[in-house]
Design a protein around this motif. Sequence first.
Motif, PDB file in Angstrom:
ATOM      1  N   UNK A  60       0.830  -1.207   0.000  1.00 24.18           N
ATOM      2  CA  UNK A  60       0.000   0.000   0.000  1.00 24.18           C
ATOM      3  C   UNK A  60       0.862   1.254   0.000  1.00 24.18           C
ATOM      4  N   UNK A  61       1.893   1.279   0.818  1.00 23.05           N
ATOM      5  CA  UNK A  61       2.788   2.440   0.890  1.00 23.05           C
ATOM      6  C   UNK A  61       3.516   2.624  -0.437  1.00 23.05           C
ATOM      7  N   UNK A  62       3.992   1.512  -1.020  1.00 29.23           N
ATOM      8  CA  UNK A  62       4.713   1.587  -2.286  1.00 29.23           C
ATOM      9  C   UNK A  62       3.807   2.103  -3.409  1.00 29.23           C
ATOM     10  N   UNK A  63       2.534   1.716  -3.349  1.00 31.59           N
ATOM     11  CA  UNK A  63       1.614   2.070  -4.435  1.00 31.59           C
ATOM     12  C   UNK A  63       1.017   3.460  -4.270  1.00 31.59           C
ATOM     13  N   UNK A  64       0.659   3.814  -3.030  1.00 30.98           N
ATOM     14  CA  UNK A  64      -0.156   5.011  -2.805  1.00 30.98           C
ATOM     15  C   UNK A  64       0.565   6.178  -2.144  1.00 30.98           C
ATOM     16  N   UNK A  65       1.751   5.978  -1.612  1.00 27.65           N
ATOM     17  CA  UNK A  65       2.365   7.011  -0.781  1.00 27.65           C
ATOM     18  C   UNK A  65       3.642   7.585  -1.392  1.00 27.65           C
ATOM     19  N   UNK A  66       3.716   7.582  -2.701  1.00 25.33           N
ATOM     20  CA  UNK A  66       4.849   8.207  -3.386  1.00 25.33           C
ATOM     21  C   UNK A  66       4.350   8.942  -4.621  1.00 25.33           C
ATOM     22  N   UNK A  67       5.087   9.961  -5.010  1.00 23.91           N
ATOM     23  CA  UNK A  67       4.836  10.653  -6.258  1.00 23.91           C
ATOM     24  C   UNK A  67       3.460  11.276  -6.382  1.00 23.91           C
ATOM     25  N   UNK A  68       2.850  11.089  -7.553  1.00 26.50           N
ATOM     26  CA  UNK A  68       1.564  11.709  -7.853  1.00 26.50           C
ATOM     27  C   UNK A  68       0.451  11.174  -6.971  1.00 26.50           C
ATOM     28  N   UNK A  69       0.506   9.879  -6.648  1.00 29.92           N
ATOM     29  CA  UNK A  69      -0.538   9.307  -5.784  1.00 29.92           C
ATOM     30  C   UNK A  69      -0.498   9.918  -4.383  1.00 29.92           C
ATOM     31  N   UNK A  96       0.574  12.969  -3.680  1.00 24.62           N
ATOM     32  CA  UNK A  96       0.036  14.324  -3.814  1.00 24.62           C
ATOM     33  C   UNK A  96      -1.483  14.296  -3.958  1.00 24.62           C
ATOM     34  N   UNK A  97      -2.002  13.279  -4.629  1.00 23.51           N
ATOM     35  CA  UNK A  97      -3.444  13.136  -4.749  1.00 23.51           C
ATOM     36  C   UNK A  97      -4.093  12.841  -3.414  1.00 23.51           C
ATOM     37  N   UNK A  98      -3.430  11.993  -2.624  1.00 33.10           N
ATOM     38  CA  UNK A  98      -3.947  11.687  -1.281  1.00 33.10           C
ATOM     39  C   UNK A  98      -3.983  12.948  -0.424  1.00 33.10           C
TER      40      UNK A  98
END
Length: 331
Positions: free
Chosen positions: A47-56, A58-60
């Motif tokens: 989850x961290x690798x997928x959602x907590x870096x880069x554009x994702x 910033x979207x969060x």
Amino acid sequence: MASPLPPCTAVIYSALAIAALLLLSATAVNASQGDKEPVYQGCVTQCVRTNCTGARLRGFQSTQAPYMALTGWTCRDDCRYQCMWQTVGLYQAEGYSIPQFHGKWPFARFLCFEEPASALASLLNGLACLLMLLRYRSSVPRQSPMYYTITAFSLVSLNAWFWSTVFHTRDTYLTEKMDYFCASAVILYSIYLCCVRTLGLKRPGVSSMVGVLLILAFTSHVSYLTFVSFDYGYNMAANATIGIVNLLWWLCWCWQNRRTLPYWWKCGMVVLLLHGLALLELLDFPPLFWVLDAHAVWHLSTVPVHFLFYSFLIDDSLHLLNTEKTGVKLE
């Protein structure tokens, strides 16, 4: 031949002996089953690798509610929360008992409140304490011998309930430490309050000496938990130590004054209720509806005790003031 110890002194020495055994038997708390599960750890990592870096990421952050951001909820925290419930679902599907995660039961988050029932209960305790402090200050003249000691105790208690509310709203390294340390300060100050009322009014030097010892004890306690080991078992045993001494000390005083102070029963009832209700934590069951656990039930049950406690303090402070005016010897 040496004379026997006074009854209350003997009881307090016995309490200290029991307390020493509690401290010696204290053990550290092991890691929780839930956060040791490979499925949980793998879920969080993915989850961290997928959602907590880069554009994702910033979207969060752009879609996160302001109150969540203000209370420090991060993308990683959200991953841990979601993965916790996935793991709980797997445990339930397989018929296993609900596990704990990072030392706590799984709670359904409400807005930014991590443990909503406990946060509400802590807030209610703080409001009850504040309300009764205001009533005490409006009912008791400042000339009463215990006025400032009780006011200080109330402020220490209010501080503890504030941090308890904050901690149950958002569990972080800082809020956890503040909750534990401020709770210990209340327990130690309760010993000082007891000492001033039972001994210090007649022998001020005794309460001063006890005050210094309690400050040293608090400093040592906080230093050990901060710089050596944050040992939950030791912390619980240390607080139980002071609690037992405080309980027996007040009960001895109540018994000695039962014929002269008509309100003595209020004090006895308060200390018995506070220590009896603390046993609710031993139930330690998974939260009902994922909200109400034993800790929340304990905090909710102590809210009415504030009203009886301050009723005793008001009666006793007015009695001391009248006694001082008439020149009668203090109990």
